[in-house]
Design an enzyme around this catalytic site. Structure first.
Site, PDB file in Angstrom:
ATOM      1  N   ASN A   8       0.872  -1.176   0.000  1.00 51.06           N
ATOM      2  CA  ASN A   8       0.000   0.000   0.000  1.00 51.06           C
ATOM      3  C   ASN A   8       0.907   1.222   0.000  1.00 51.06           C
ATOM      4  O   ASN A   8       1.492   1.559   1.021  1.00 51.06           O
ATOM      5  CB  ASN A   8      -0.888  -0.052   1.268  1.00 51.06           C
ATOM      6  N   LYS A  10       0.125   4.242  -0.247  1.00 48.48           N
ATOM      7  CA  LYS A  10      -0.498   5.435   0.355  1.00 48.48           C
ATOM      8  C   LYS A  10      -0.287   6.643  -0.567  1.00 48.48           C
ATOM      9  O   LYS A  10      -0.238   6.469  -1.776  1.00 48.48           O
ATOM     10  CB  LYS A  10       0.033   5.661   1.772  1.00 48.48           C
ATOM     11  N   HIS A  96      -9.333   1.357   5.145  1.00 49.99           N
ATOM     12  CA  HIS A  96      -8.046   1.514   5.828  1.00 49.99           C
ATOM     13  C   HIS A  96      -8.221   2.475   7.003  1.00 49.99           C
ATOM     14  O   HIS A  96      -8.976   3.433   6.933  1.00 49.99           O
ATOM     15  CB  HIS A  96      -6.993   2.051   4.845  1.00 49.99           C
ATOM     16  N   GLU A  98      -6.485   4.823   8.073  1.00 51.86           N
ATOM     17  CA  GLU A  98      -6.221   6.237   7.784  1.00 51.86           C
ATOM     18  C   GLU A  98      -7.441   6.904   7.157  1.00 51.86           C
ATOM     19  O   GLU A  98      -7.697   8.080   7.385  1.00 51.86           O
ATOM     20  CB  GLU A  98      -4.986   6.358   6.880  1.00 51.86           C
ATOM     21  N   GLU A 165      -5.250  -4.742  10.838  1.00 50.11           N
ATOM     22  CA  GLU A 165      -4.224  -3.719  11.014  1.00 50.11           C
ATOM     23  C   GLU A 165      -4.471  -2.953  12.311  1.00 50.11           C
ATOM     24  O   GLU A 165      -5.237  -1.973  12.313  1.00 50.11           O
ATOM     25  CB  GLU A 165      -4.243  -2.743   9.834  1.00 50.11           C
ATOM     26  N   GLY A 171       2.606   2.126  10.853  1.00 50.83           N
ATOM     27  CA  GLY A 171       3.584   3.193  10.715  1.00 50.83           C
ATOM     28  C   GLY A 171       4.339   3.539  11.994  1.00 50.83           C
ATOM     29  O   GLY A 171       5.000   4.577  12.058  1.00 50.83           O
ATOM     30  N   SER A 203       3.575  -2.162  10.352  1.00 51.80           N
ATOM     31  CA  SER A 203       5.020  -2.231  10.621  1.00 51.80           C
ATOM     32  C   SER A 203       5.645  -3.561  10.232  1.00 51.80           C
ATOM     33  O   SER A 203       6.580  -4.035  10.891  1.00 51.80           O
ATOM     34  CB  SER A 203       5.308  -1.903  12.093  1.00 51.80           C
TER      35      SER A 203
HETATM   36  P1  PGA Z   1       3.028   0.269   7.604  1.00 53.25           P
HETATM   37  O1  PGA Z   1       1.535   0.498   7.046  1.00 53.25           O
HETATM   38  O2  PGA Z   1       3.527  -1.000   6.999  1.00 53.25           O
HETATM   39  O3  PGA Z   1       3.790   1.470   7.135  1.00 53.25           O
HETATM   40  O4  PGA Z   1       2.918   0.187   9.090  1.00 53.25           O
HETATM   41  C1  PGA Z   1       0.650  -0.584   6.906  1.00 53.25           C
HETATM   42  C2  PGA Z   1      -0.636  -0.098   6.292  1.00 53.25           C
HETATM   43  O5  PGA Z   1      -1.094   0.993   6.642  1.00 53.25           O
HETATM   44  O6  PGA Z   1      -1.233  -0.786   5.435  1.00 53.25           O
END
Ligand code: PGA
Length: 241
Positions: A8, A10, A96, A98, A165, A171, A203
């Site tokens: 992803n 983003k 997601h 976010e 997640e 992150g 992560s």
């Molecule tokens: P990350 O993000 O691997 O940077 O922690 C995972 C995600 O948001 O899908």
């Protein structure tokens, strides 16, 4: 089940980032596979077509990061599942954390987006995860199961992927214990039904991928930061093969 390793990106990547897709494809072609793995890259909407072109004829599959629930119309700034399919997407991430946080997306909208994916012939990747507070209060499984039940497609049946997640792991460099992951995945698998892959996200790095992917109930990973560089992404893919 063939593991799914999904990147992803983003809101990252300008046109030259498509070179990373070519590098991932080359890496896949060069390394003798010990086992099957499906590799997905979800770039920002502006890069769908160039990434599709870079991935053409390779083992890399294209996906979207979000879609609108309607097919078309007066929804300025939105992209429909049909548009993603038109650009070559086979999957689309929906819900997601976010988007749940910064765009106030609710379960009911995410469920409608998952239905829209099926309508367009795309597999939705429905994301769920608990807050740090819910985890500390011992309510993680309960919170995540309730979120998934309300976010699943309501009007359609079709192929489905679920991503667990934990918000506090996205992150941050912090990951749950494998016991915590296994507990949540077992609950999500029971809800989602047989044949549905449940990915872990938050992560995931080349260094921890093997341990996470070997955890019972983990059918792949959804990767943010470590999917942006081909070398890191290939390291995670290697752990799944
Ligand atoms: P990350 O993000 O691997 O940077 O922690 C995972 C995600 O948001 O899908």
């Amino acid at each position: 089940m063939t593991p799914l390793i999904a990147g992803n990106w983003k809101m990252n990547g300008l046109h030259p980032a498509t070179a990373e897709v070519s590098a991932v494809a080359a890496g896949l072609a060069a390394a003798p596979a010990r086992g099957e793995v499906e590799v997905l890259i979800c770039p920002p909407a502006t890069l769908m077509f160039p990434v599709r072109d870079a991935a053409a004829g390779t083992a890399v599959v294209l996906g979207g990061q979000n879609c609108h629930s309607e097919r078309q119309g007066a929804f300025t700034g939105e992209v429909s599942a049909e548009m993603l399919a038109d650009a070559g997407a086979k999957y689309c991430i929906v819900g997601h954390s976010e988007r749940r946080e910064t765009c106030s997306e609710r379960n009911v909208e995410i469920s409608a987006k998952a239905d829209a994916c099926h309508r367009a012939g795309i597999t939705p990747i429905v994301c769920v995860g608990e807050t740090r507070w819910e985890r500390n209060a011992g309510k993680a499984v309960q919170a995540v199961a309730a979120m998934l039940a309300a976010s699943l497609p309501e009007e359609s049946t079709g192929p489905l992927v679920v991503a667990y997640e934990p918000i506090w792991a996205v992150g941050t460099g912090v990951v749950p214990s494998t016991g915590e992951i296994a507990e949540v995945h077992a609950a999500l698998k029971a809800l989602a039904g047989p044949g549905v892959r449940v990915l872990y996200g938050g992560s995931v790095k080349p260094e921890n991928a093997a341990e996470i992917l070997a955890t019972p109930g983990v059918d792949g990973a959804l990767i943010g930061g470590a999917s942006l560089k081909a070398e890191d992404f290939l390291g995670i893919i290697a752990a799944a093969r």
